[in-house]
Design an enzyme around this catalytic site. Structure first.
Site, short mmCIF file in Angstrom:
data_model
loop_
_atom_site.label_atom_id
_atom_site.label_comp_id
_atom_site.label_asym_id
_atom_site.label_seq_id
_atom_site.Cartn_x
_atom_site.Cartn_y
_atom_site.Cartn_z
N GLU A 1 0.86 -1.55 0.05
CA GLU A 1 -0.46 -0.13 -0.11
C GLU A 1 1.05 1.36 -0.16
OE1 GLU A 1 -3.95 -1.14 2.21
OE2 GLU A 1 -2.52 -0.98 3.71
N CYS B 1 6.97 -5.32 15.01
CA CYS B 1 6.55 -5.34 16.26
C CYS B 1 5.44 -5.59 16.66
CB CYS B 1 6.17 -3.31 15.69
SG CYS B 1 7.84 -3.07 15.72
N CYS C 1 6.53 -7.05 6.16
CA CYS C 1 7.64 -6.56 7.28
C CYS C 1 7.50 -7.65 8.30
CB CYS C 1 7.16 -5.42 8.41
SG CYS C 1 8.41 -4.63 9.23
N CYS D 1 -0.66 5.45 9.90
CA CYS D 1 0.48 4.34 10.80
C CYS D 1 0.53 3.27 11.39
CB CYS D 1 1.42 5.38 11.87
SG CYS D 1 2.17 7.39 10.99
N CYS E 1 3.82 8.76 1.22
CA CYS E 1 4.25 7.64 2.15
C CYS E 1 4.24 5.95 1.57
CB CYS E 1 3.03 7.37 3.42
SG CYS E 1 3.64 6.12 4.43
N CYS F 1 1.65 -3.35 15.63
CA CYS F 1 1.35 -2.55 14.23
C CYS F 1 0.93 -3.96 13.37
CB CYS F 1 3.08 -2.33 13.69
SG CYS F 1 3.20 -1.87 11.99
N1 SAH Z 1 9.66 -0.19 9.42
C1 SAH Z 1 9.32 1.54 9.95
C2 SAH Z 1 9.15 2.09 8.87
C3 SAH Z 1 7.72 2.27 9.65
S1 SAH Z 1 6.98 3.75 9.89
C4 SAH Z 1 9.69 1.69 11.19
O1 SAH Z 1 9.12 1.08 12.06
O2 SAH Z 1 9.34 3.18 11.93
C5 SAH Z 1 5.45 3.58 10.58
C6 SAH Z 1 5.55 5.02 11.79
O3 SAH Z 1 4.19 3.79 12.17
C7 SAH Z 1 6.15 4.04 13.08
O4 SAH Z 1 6.90 5.20 13.30
C8 SAH Z 1 6.11 3.09 13.55
O5 SAH Z 1 6.31 2.55 14.21
C9 SAH Z 1 4.62 3.73 13.51
N2 SAH Z 1 3.09 3.08 14.38
C10 SAH Z 1 2.78 1.47 13.58
N3 SAH Z 1 2.04 1.16 13.81
C11 SAH Z 1 1.54 2.08 14.73
C12 SAH Z 1 -0.10 2.29 14.72
N4 SAH Z 1 -0.90 1.43 15.12
N5 SAH Z 1 -0.45 4.12 15.62
C13 SAH Z 1 0.48 4.70 15.36
N6 SAH Z 1 2.37 4.57 14.63
C14 SAH Z 1 1.80 3.23 14.47
#
Ligand code: SAH
Length: 393
Positions: free
Chosen positions: A123, A147, A143, A387, A136, A150
């Site tokens: 996406e 985490c 991935c 995000c 974005c 996410c």
């Molecule tokens: N893998 C990289 C790039 C993805 S960025 C990274 O983690 O930095 C995506 C951003 O959104 C990251 O800062 C991630 O931590 C954040 N993110 C992931 N899940 C989220 C959620 N449920 N709510 C808000 N932010 C989230």
């Protein structure tokens, strides 16, 4: 260093879920076809010549692709008819097929679900603001960083994307803007305000960009190379976000392309970060913050610390104080900025965003210690485009 947690706080990993393993190396799959946006200007000339054409055709093709945003070969009127289709078939194979488009914010936020040549789904999200347009982009299908908050991380890693698959996401956004398909631009304000180009690219879609380092740096080079050989964006408009792969952060600092680095920290102490960002068991808070500091020192670019606020998990006053301490310990020369992100809901997750007053207190405590901080205005939540919500389902 941990405070006792009140009992009602849910455990970080939902009871039913088994923590996912960390995956660094993407499974090898059939490679996507090579595309114009994978090649350097020299390679383009060589390959155009090898295909039996004059080398200057390469410059014409680049001008159509990057400058004219013309993906229909019939518009390449400075090339002979027969040559157009041949070169298009050879150098511009379709890499991304639209599966679905969802929009919100009066159609100024658009999430596109793409199918790649092998069926993998990714996406991208385009966000138009009064003064800028941010795209974005995804850098991997899925991935491997696992985490737990996410949606992408919970789906595991399918494969790395190629340079051109990444660049094409930006080119598609550029073409949409150019064709007036996204409202809110200069045309809607009588030409007085707005951007009609993609001004910002954030590697914050699906994937861990630094786990697909070569393709991501290759894509950044295509974006910042001046037209007609590249899109001619400013490196300052590009942000690479990482969970903290320290050796790659160090390498990125030496590339000579001053992109903004964002570090997804989410906790100032190892005990909590080990759970929220499992890669922390490999490179801990001290090591990733050192690497971020070093990036700022070398590139002179302020780094962003991303910090999701999760209710009763990482939003306590003492963690705000500790975060400030961890950052201020490394100096006060404007090297860092904290972006607080209210948690966006993801399927199956038991957490929620922080209470307003806890969020405000967190901000207050950082500011009191002189740490610059903003709370990110999250877009796209209602289309699962915010995000952490990208799951390509
Ligand atoms: N893998 C990289 C790039 C993805 S960025 C990274 O983690 O930095 C995506 C951003 O959104 C990251 O800062 C991630 O931590 C954040 N993110 C992931 N899940 C989220 C959620 N449920 N709510 C808000 N932010 C989230």
């Amino acid at each position: 260093m941990s405070d006792p947690q009140p009992e009602r706080v849910p455990s970080v990993v939902p009871a039913a879920a088994t923590p996912l393993p960390l995956v660094f190396n993407a499974p090898r799959r059939g490679k996507p076809p090579t595309h114009w946006a994978d090649l350097s200007p020299t390679q383009r000339r060589e390959q155009v010549e090898a295909a039996g054409h004059r080398a200057y055709r390469a410059r014409q093709l680049s001008a159509h692709y990057f400058e004219g945003l013309r993906d229909d070969p019939q518009q390449w009127t400075d090339l002979p008819g027969g040559v157009r289709d041949e070169l298009a078939a050879k150098f511009m194979p379709p890499l991304l097929t639209t599966v679905r488009e969802l929009s919100c914010d009066d159609d100024t936020t658009v999430k596109t679900l793409w199918r790649l040549h092998d069926g993998a789904l990714v996406e991208s999200v385009l966000m138009r603001y009064p003064d800028r347009v941010t795209l974005c982009v995804s850098s991997q299908a899925g991935c491997g960083m696992a985490c737990p908050f996410c949606a992408t991380g919970q789906g595991g890693l399918q494969r790395n994307m190629s340079t051109a698959e990444i660049v094409e996401q930006v080119m598609d956004g550029s073409r949409k803007l150019d064709r007036g398909l996204v409202p809110g631009g200069p045309a809607d304000s009588g030409g007085t305000t707005g951007q009609d180009r993609v001004s910002n690219v954030v590697f914050m879609g699906m994937g861990e960009p630094l786990a697909n380092y070569n393709a991501v740096v290759g894509a950044v080079r295509q974006l910042v190379t001046p037209a007609p050989d590249g899109l001619g964006m400013s490196a300052r408009g590009i942000t690479v976000s990482t969970v903290g792969l320290v050796p790659r952060m160090q390498q990125l600092a030496t590339e000579g392309i001053p992109v903004t680095l964002a570090l997804s920290l989410h906790a100032p102490d190892d005990e909590l970060r080990d759970e929220l960002v499992p890669i922390n068991t490999r490179w801990n808070v001290d090591e990733v913050v050192d690497a971020a500091w070093e990036y700022a020192r070398i590139t002179k670019r302020r780094v962003s610390i991303e910090y999701i606020l999760i209710r009763d998990m990482n939003d306590q006053a003492h963690r705000a104080d500790l975060l400030a301490k961890v950052l201020r310990r490394r100096g006060n020369w404007g090297w860092v900025h904290v972006n607080l992100i209210p948690l966006n809901p993801t399927p199956g997750s038991v957490w929620t965003a922080s209470r307003r007053r806890d969020e405000a207190e967190f901000v207050r405590r950082l500011e009191a210690k002189g740490v610059p901080v903003t709370v990110r205005d999250t877009r796209g939540r209602e289309i699962d485009g915010a995000c952490g919500q990208l799951a390509a389902g």
